[in-house]
Scaffold this motif. Structure first.
Motif, PDB file in Angstrom:
ATOM      1  N   MET A   1       9.036 -19.577 -83.931  1.00 29.19           N
ATOM      2  CA  MET A   1       8.102 -20.509 -82.049  1.00 29.19           C
ATOM      3  C   MET A   1       7.873 -19.293 -81.586  1.00 29.19           C
ATOM      4  O   MET A   1       8.755 -19.192 -80.866  1.00 29.19           O
ATOM      5  N   SER A   2       6.859 -18.682 -81.292  1.00 29.08           N
ATOM      6  CA  SER A   2       6.448 -18.056 -80.021  1.00 29.08           C
ATOM      7  C   SER A   2       5.363 -18.125 -78.798  1.00 29.08           C
ATOM      8  O   SER A   2       4.133 -19.093 -79.481  1.00 29.08           O
ATOM      9  N   LEU A   3       5.162 -17.059 -78.496  1.00 28.71           N
ATOM     10  CA  LEU A   3       4.152 -18.184 -76.860  1.00 28.71           C
ATOM     11  C   LEU A   3       2.918 -17.213 -77.295  1.00 28.71           C
ATOM     12  O   LEU A   3       2.701 -16.117 -78.125  1.00 28.71           O
ATOM     13  N   ASP A   4       1.998 -18.313 -77.535  1.00 25.61           N
ATOM     14  CA  ASP A   4       0.788 -17.843 -78.235  1.00 25.61           C
ATOM     15  C   ASP A   4      -0.230 -17.584 -77.094  1.00 25.61           C
ATOM     16  O   ASP A   4      -0.863 -18.114 -76.175  1.00 25.61           O
ATOM     17  N   LYS A   5      -0.398 -15.730 -76.389  1.00 30.26           N
ATOM     18  CA  LYS A   5      -0.995 -15.739 -75.631  1.00 30.26           C
ATOM     19  C   LYS A   5      -2.199 -15.752 -74.934  1.00 30.26           C
ATOM     20  O   LYS A   5      -3.017 -16.259 -75.166  1.00 30.26           O
ATOM     21  N   ALA A   6      -3.394 -15.587 -76.634  1.00 30.53           N
ATOM     22  CA  ALA A   6      -4.641 -15.665 -76.406  1.00 30.53           C
ATOM     23  C   ALA A   6      -5.223 -17.191 -76.213  1.00 30.53           C
ATOM     24  O   ALA A   6      -6.261 -16.993 -75.686  1.00 30.53           O
ATOM     25  N   LYS A   7      -4.178 -17.990 -76.666  1.00 29.19           N
ATOM     26  CA  LYS A   7      -4.776 -19.510 -76.188  1.00 29.19           C
ATOM     27  C   LYS A   7      -4.174 -19.557 -74.848  1.00 29.19           C
ATOM     28  O   LYS A   7      -5.191 -21.197 -74.282  1.00 29.19           O
ATOM     29  N   HIS A   8      -3.771 -19.741 -74.605  1.00 34.72           N
ATOM     30  CA  HIS A   8      -2.951 -19.586 -72.781  1.00 34.72           C
ATOM     31  C   HIS A   8      -4.315 -19.000 -71.926  1.00 34.72           C
ATOM     32  O   HIS A   8      -4.434 -19.639 -71.253  1.00 34.72           O
ATOM     33  N   ILE A   9      -4.946 -17.721 -72.555  1.00 36.35           N
ATOM     34  CA  ILE A   9      -5.821 -16.716 -71.528  1.00 36.35           C
ATOM     35  C   ILE A   9      -6.949 -17.983 -72.014  1.00 36.35           C
ATOM     36  O   ILE A   9      -7.908 -18.443 -70.859  1.00 36.35           O
ATOM     37  N   ALA A  10      -7.198 -17.908 -72.760  1.00 37.01           N
ATOM     38  CA  ALA A  10      -8.232 -19.449 -73.206  1.00 37.01           C
ATOM     39  C   ALA A  10      -8.723 -20.253 -72.596  1.00 37.01           C
ATOM     40  O   ALA A  10     -10.279 -20.548 -71.763  1.00 37.01           O
ATOM     41  N   TYR A  11      -7.227 -21.129 -72.419  1.00 36.94           N
ATOM     42  CA  TYR A  11      -6.558 -22.245 -72.046  1.00 36.94           C
ATOM     43  C   TYR A  11      -6.804 -22.163 -70.074  1.00 36.94           C
ATOM     44  O   TYR A  11      -8.096 -22.522 -69.396  1.00 36.94           O
ATOM     45  N   ILE A  12      -6.672 -21.321 -69.725  1.00 34.20           N
ATOM     46  CA  ILE A  12      -6.480 -20.752 -67.927  1.00 34.20           C
ATOM     47  C   ILE A  12      -8.267 -20.585 -67.538  1.00 34.20           C
ATOM     48  O   ILE A  12      -8.959 -21.188 -66.670  1.00 34.20           O
ATOM     49  N   LYS A  13      -8.595 -19.768 -68.563  1.00 31.93           N
ATOM     50  CA  LYS A  13      -9.908 -19.114 -68.393  1.00 31.93           C
ATOM     51  C   LYS A  13     -10.899 -20.718 -68.347  1.00 31.93           C
ATOM     52  O   LYS A  13     -12.186 -20.423 -67.607  1.00 31.93           O
ATOM     53  N   SER A  14     -10.661 -21.803 -69.732  1.00 36.76           N
ATOM     54  CA  SER A  14     -11.344 -22.275 -69.550  1.00 36.76           C
ATOM     55  C   SER A  14     -11.697 -23.538 -68.510  1.00 36.76           C
ATOM     56  O   SER A  14     -12.030 -23.901 -68.367  1.00 36.76           O
ATOM     57  N   LEU A  15     -10.300 -23.555 -67.181  1.00 37.63           N
ATOM     58  CA  LEU A  15      -9.562 -24.213 -66.567  1.00 37.63           C
ATOM     59  C   LEU A  15     -11.402 -24.596 -65.685  1.00 37.63           C
ATOM     60  O   LEU A  15     -11.948 -25.070 -64.743  1.00 37.63           O
ATOM     61  N   ASP A  16     -11.736 -23.365 -65.517  1.00 37.31           N
ATOM     62  CA  ASP A  16     -13.522 -22.988 -64.218  1.00 37.31           C
ATOM     63  C   ASP A  16     -14.209 -23.526 -64.987  1.00 37.31           C
ATOM     64  O   ASP A  16     -15.485 -23.740 -63.941  1.00 37.31           O
ATOM     65  N   GLU A  17     -14.064 -24.062 -66.224  1.00 34.98           N
ATOM     66  CA  GLU A  17     -15.383 -24.604 -66.939  1.00 34.98           C
ATOM     67  C   GLU A  17     -15.746 -25.704 -66.989  1.00 34.98           C
ATOM     68  O   GLU A  17     -16.436 -26.576 -68.020  1.00 34.98           O
TER      69      GLU A  17
END
Lengths: 604, 333, 320
Positions: free
Chosen positions: B1-17
């Motif tokens: 398993m590795s760090l799914d950066k794309a998902k995490h970036i999307a998650y952080i961006k979604s926080l303000d939505e």
């Protein structure tokens, strides 16, 4: 119906305990309504007429039937729930002295509605000294493990709100002519100075095994011991003494029979250990003012809220399975569109299909004029005492299990105590075992409550100071010797003594088997008065509430088809918005949700 | 398993939505910290530009509390040391400290006025004292390049009093050792350049390394459950002590990665639990310290990208020597 | 779905927060404004700004008042915080608010606070905030006590830790507090010395070892007691013992732990790592006391390198 029965019936109608609905009304004064609809009451259960039709007719308001009634009602079925008695509870009822008198009479003349019992012997030496309504006597006393399906259901269904629970942490074992209390928690093992360091290690290892017994690794390991007797397993593997093994099996495990196998033993002890410290440092609870009787009423109330109709004093006379019409002894009838469920005790007079009752439970209930607080833990009013097999002079083959209820349980006046003894031994031997156990209980309580009763030289090593600072004597051998020579200065006064035999088709392991219902349905001739009646079971010998929900679910499944939506009701209203009323300044937080926690323990 | 950066970036961006959900509004009191955690995680993934810098600065300035002189966690909320540090860290990371030039005197006054005679700091004017606040104050002053011995030395004295029989540090003198408090104390000492004041260093190092459990996760105190956030509190402490190899990094990495939500992104405290930005940041920070997943190296003392603080990649510099260099970089003493 | 449900809630919540913050801004210190803060904190107890506002209102009300009147106000405020603490026992702001209140009250009944603390610790015996609060309350109580009474208080607290440890030997919070109290009691002025094992560290150590031994026999995998042992047989005690006493104490400990390890190994066919780790430490202490270096320490460390691989580097570093 003979005249005597008529009069005793009457008596029990006028003479009754305050119902739970009266004691705990659904809308206490001064309490504002919760956002969640309150479970209302069954304050007016006796309908003047019988409804024309229902989906499910349930005869008997015992615990299993009441859980079933509530589950079906919340699922949407139209339930008519009747009882041949003028009170709730049927085989699980909680009765006053006068009600018990009537009950005995009915049992002994084999009245319909009292099937499943025999040879009720009642002895009340000084009737004038008993104020009947001061007592709440359970026909089937039980205790509830803190981690159990019934407790979860009580919480989920919110029925707990009608009840009041108290803790029970004292489990005594009779051995060497004396009572011992086992170190069963990490805390007790740690502080128990009577155990050698190595025994502590073994006990702890065993406890750990029990707690982890459902992990995949343990399951694999334990596979090899599937048919090994439990005693053999722990003696060999954990080097515990026979006395310790007895305590584990019969006291903590509350096994009603000897020679259980390893998986059963482990699951019973696991039940105790996982229940410990769920709500505080005790493994079991019991409901105040009476056990199964109170809980049955609670579920009946819940069923009533969901739309079930209640009718007492209604004895089933027959069921026409073709027309699906049930007829009661008063001549009234009801059309049953789905199913008729009946408790064996309330079967019609000429019933042919009542399940076999091959197992016996003999019960001895006494009221003594002593508080018996010596047996209770601080702040508690109840205890469990177990006589393992072969611990009595009567050479008992089965354990004798005792539930002790002090006045704090709300079941008897101050300074008195109710003892419930039971065994799955049969016939006269059972009665002899119970009498012998009673004698031992009497000796013990006199001994322990008498000042300066110790004539033995106890050294510091014989005494354990428990974590709560209480001193308990642990050298049972020395004490046992002194026990044999003990002559009490006083005699114990028995105010009440009741012995009876109860039959059941549930084998004495407490778990209901679905085959019971399959067989029950397939039996019987088409012309019998109870063809296609689905019978529930007489209560099992299990002294805990385990098996109740299982049985209710099995009955539910055989009616609805599956138990997927068994109590699939969510009372949590997630629409609840604490600020919903801020504009008009009404209250904003529903503190009711905290209610259970507060009553139970200071839960965080 | 590795760090799914794309998902995490999307998650952080979604926080303000998430403004249409009540939970968003019930967490205003943590918003400034939340933004910092999100930004820090983005920086580690080289995705800091996903935040709109102008909006960010506007938000931070809106959180400035004129009355008290510090930053609150949300516009109109009171200033507190915790949110003030987060605000300063954000400005530092996005290289725009100059936007508060006009407020510097008030901010400095706000912070220094919170120091008590025993060297400790209270979080705001209402008196709560905690080694967390010593750390937030000292780091804030360090970011503002305004540390002086008059402030640092009493603070260090206070921190030293918080050391316990097991080598760890607690919330105030006498309170139980806790991994997160240990971090705040060690990091304060590191900023002060006074790590040599630690007693029983052996004991402390062993205590910290014993935080790793069989499943690879770390706990915060003995006989407690593991939690992803300790990947930061424990590992930063070990890093400051130059003992990162006293636990099994691979096992910890596997544990952190297992706490990822591979559908929505984000990291939770334990596998299968609900993710949040706090655990997302500190899980990632743990991975960064250990050099995994090609993350931008993070500074164990400041919890900001190393490159922002020092202008260079750490390469072979061990964390201890790095720590020794810090005071000079921030111009104290 | 949820969005629909939340929309009206959000509108109400934001409008309410806005209203309270406007009142705060306007320094409105009325009963109704105060009641509104309560309402808001019921919904969200983490709103520190609203706790602040509440305190500002209280401060305003305290001003012209007598200590008795202030006491009454604070009493109500304490009731308010208890309600919140029951729901959020780990919320910093609430505990802090309670402390803040008590600082303004000259008539506090500290015994009530102890009852509250006992209840909370019964519910969660390791709640960090509650232990912290307990130490705070004890310190406040001691302010009004004579040195002798203070020693009594510390001794009672020491006994409380015994009780907690008996209930749960994994209670590291209690062991931590115990270590602190032992130090306090040993460092008391001579007049209070007789209260605590006649100030005899050796006698104390022998007794305390029994507790430790019971604990590690009950659960050898519980780290709490092993960490405590490191302190118990560390320099704080050993430095005050005669050389012979120190050697005897350490040797006995080595023997007891080795015995347990043998028992564990016999059944599980591997060593208990906490036994090994503690033995390493004890061998080190023994060398320090006797001045003789033993090979055992390195052997134990090598075993640990093999068996506790996640910390292998640490053991390598510890070798002589």
């Amino acid at each position: 119906m003979s005249a005597t029965v008529e009069s005793s019936r009457k008596l029990s109608t006028t003479e009754r305990r305050p119902s739970m609905a009266e004691r705990r009304p659904s809308m206490p004064a001064g309490r504002r309504p919760s956002v969640i609809p309150h479970l209302a009451g069954i304050e007016e259960p006796a309908l003047p007429t019988t409804p024309d039709q229902c989906d499910v007719l349930i005869c008997g308001t015992g615990l299993v039937e009441s859980v079933l009634a509530a589950a079906l009602s919340w699922q949407g079925s139209n339930v008519l729930h009747v009882d041949s008695n003028p009170y709730y509870g049927d085989t699980s009822s909680t009765l006053t002295i006068e009600q018990i008198k009537a009950w005995c009479h009915n049992v002994n003349i084999n009245t319909a509605g009292f099937r499943g019992y025999s040879k009720a012997l009642l002895y009340i030496p000084r009737p004038d000294q008993l104020n009947s309504r001061d007592y709440s006597i359970d026909l089937t006393p039980r205790v509830m493990f803190a981690r159990s399906d019934l407790l979860s259901l009580l919480l989920k269904s919110r029925v707990y709100r009608y009840l009041e629970f108290q803790s029970l942490s004292s489990f005594h074992t009779f051995e060497n002519d004396s009572f011992g209390k086992m170190s069963s928690s990490k805390e007790e093992i740690f502080t128990d100075q009577s155990l050698s360091l190595e025994t502590k290690r073994h006990l702890m290892k065993f406890m750990k095994l029990v707690l982890e017994s459902d992990s995949p690794k343990s399951v694999k390991e334990l596979e090899a011991y599937k048919t090994t007797p439990f005693t053999e397993f722990i003696e060999a593997k954990y080097k515990l003494t026979p006395a310790q093994v007895n305590e584990l099996c019969f006291t903590l495990g509350l096994s009603p029979i000897p020679n259980i196998l390893t998986p059963e033993g482990l699951s019973r002890i696991r039940r105790y250990l996982t229940s410990f410290s769920v709500y505080g440092t005790f493994p079991v609870l019991y409901s105040k003012f009476g056990g199964p009787g109170e809980i049955s009423q609670g579920f009946c109330r819940s069923a009533a809220v969901a739309g079930a109709t209640y009718k007492l004093d209604s004895q089933l006379q027959s069921y026409d399975s073709k027309k699906k019409i049930a007829t009661f002894t008063d001549g009234s009838t009801v059309k049953v569109t789905e199913r008729l469920v009946c408790s064996p005790s309330q079967a019609p007079a000429n019933a042919e299909n009542v399940p076999d009752k091959q197992y016996e439970i003999t019960r001895l209930i006494t009221i003594v004029s002593k508080s018996c607080k010596e047996w209770f833990s601080e702040g508690e009013s109840a205890a469990v005492v177990v006589f393992p097999p072969n611990s009595l002079p009567s050479a008992n083959a089965f354990p004798v299990q005792v539930i002790i209820m002090g006045s704090g349980s709300g079941c008897c006046p101050n300074g008195q105590c109710i003892w419930y003894l039971s065994t799955v031994e049969k016939g006269d031997k059972a009665r002899h075992d119970l009498e012998t156990a009673l004698l031992k209980l009497e000796e013990s309580i006199l001994r322990e409550s008498e000042d300066g009763g110790f004539d033995v030289d106890l050294t510091d090593d014989d005494v354990v100071v428990r974590p709560d600072g209480n001193v308990s004597v642990i050298n049972s051998v020395k004490l046992g010797k002194s026990f044999k020579e003990f002559v009490p200065k006083e005699k114990l006064t028995f105010l009440f003594k009741l012995m009876f035999t109860q039959f059941t088709s549930v084998e004495p392991f407490g778990v209901v088997n679905e085959n019971i219902f399959k067989n029950a349905l397939n039996q019987g001739s088409e012309n019998s008065v109870d063809h296609e009646v689905l019978y529930s079971n007489m209560p099992s010998a299990e002294v805990s509430y385990d098996g109740i929900v299982t049985e209710a679910k099995l009955l539910y499944t055989s009616i609805v088809g599956s138990d997927d939506d068994f109590f699939d009701v969510d009372f949590e209203d997630d629409d609840e918005d604490p600020l919903a009323g801020t504009q008009n300044d009404s209250a904003i937080v529903d503190e009711d949700d905290e209610e259970f926690k507060d009553e139970m323990d200071f839960e965080l | 398993m590795s760090l799914d950066k794309a998902k995490h970036i999307a998650y952080i961006k979604s926080l303000d939505e998430q403004k249409q959900f009540i939970e968003y509004w019930l967490s205003e009191h943590l918003r400034m910290n939340g933004v910092y955690w999100g930004a820090c995680a983005l920086f580690m993934m080289k995705a800091e530009d996903e935040f709109n810098k102008a909006d960010l600065v506007k938000f931070i300035l809106n959180c400035y509390d004129e009355t008290n002189g510090g930053f609150g966690s949300y516009p109109r909320h009171d200033a507190h040391l915790l949110s003030t540090l987060s605000a300063l860290q954000l400005l530092k990371m996005y290289d725009c400290l100059d936007v508060i030039d006009d407020k510097r005197p008030q901010i400095l006054k706000f912070i220094t006025n919170l120091q008590l005679p025993d060297g400790s700091f209270q979080g705001d004017r209402f008196g709560e004292v905690d080694t967390r606040f010593v750390y937030t104050a000292i780091q804030s002053l360090s970011i503002l390049e305004s540390l002086t011995p008059e402030i640092v030395d009493p603070a260090v004295d206070f921190i030293i009093q918080c050391q316990n029989f097991d080598g760890g540090f607690g919330l105030v003198p006498g309170s139980e050792s806790h991994s997160a408090q240990i971090f705040t104390c060690l990091a304060t000492l590191a900023i002060a350049g006074q790590l040599d004041k630690i007693k029983d260093r052996d004991l402390l190092e062993w205590w910290l390394s014993d935080r790793q459990l069989e499943n690879g996760g770390l706990n915060g105190r003995p006989e407690k459950l593991e939690d992803v956030c300790y990947s930061w509190w424990v590992m930063s402490s070990l890093s400051i002590l130059d003992r990162l190899d006293y636990i099994d990094g691979e096992k910890l990495r596997a544990f952190i990665l297992e706490c990822q939500d591979l559908e929505q992104g984000g990291i939770s405290d334990r596998p299968g639990n609900q993710v949040d930005v706090y655990h997302t940041n500190f899980g990632m920070a743990g991975l960064s310290l250990l050099g995994y997943e090609d993350l931008v190296p993070i500074d164990p003392v400041y919890c900001m990208p190393y490159v922002i603080l020092h202008g260079l990649e750490p390469h072979s510099i061990s964390s201890t020597s790095l720590v020794k260099r810090l005071p000079k970089i921030f111009g104290i003493l | 779905m949820k969005i629909h449900k939340d929309a009206p809630k959000i509108t109400r919540y934001r409008a309410f927060v806005d209203k309270v913050l406007r009142h705060k801004q306007a320094q409105l210190y009325t009963e109704s404004a105060f009641a509104e803060t309560a309402k808001l904190l019921d919904v969200n107890p983490e709103l520190y700004t609203i706790w602040n506002y509440r305190r500002d209102i209280l401060l305003d009300w305290f001003k012209p008042d007598t200590p008795e009147a202030t006491h009454e106000l604070i009493k109500q405020e304490l009731v308010f915080t208890v309600g919140h603490l029951k729901r959020f026992p780990k919320c910093y702001w609430i505990w802090n608010h309670r402390k803040w209140c008590l600082e303004y009250d000259s008539l506090t009944n500290w015994d009530n606070e102890m009852v509250l603390i006992d209840k909370f610790l019964e519910a969660d015996s390791r709640n960090y905030h509650v232990w912290q609060y307990r130490r705070y309350v004890i310190d406040r109580m001691k302010l009004a006590q004579s040195p002798k009474q203070q020693a009594q208080t510390d001794l009672q607290e020491f006994e409380y830790t015994t009780k907690q440890i008996s209930k749960d030997i994994s209670n590291y919070s209690a062991l931590h507090n115990r270590s602190r109290l032992i130090k306090l009691l040993f460092e008391r002025s001579p007049e209070c010395a007789t209260l605590f094992y006649t100030k005899n560290k050796h006698g104390f150590l022998v007794e305390e070892w029994k507790l430790a031994q019971n604990a590690f026999y009950t659960d050898p995998d519980d780290s709490s007691v092993w960490i405590y042992i490191k302190w118990l047989l560390g320099d704080y005690f050993l430095n005050d013992l005669t050389k012979d006493q120190a050697r005897e104490v350490v040797e006995n400990a080595i023997q007891d732990i080795s015995k347990l390890n043998a028992l564990e190994a016999e059944e599980s066919s591997h060593d208990n790592q906490w036994c090994l780790k503690t033995l390493v430490f004890l061998e080190q202490q023994l060398s320090r006391v006797t001045g003789v270096r033993s090979e055992k320490k390195n052997q134990l460390l090598e075993k640990l390198v093999q068996q506790d691989t996640i910390r292998a580097k640490r053991y390598q570093d510890a070798k002589d």
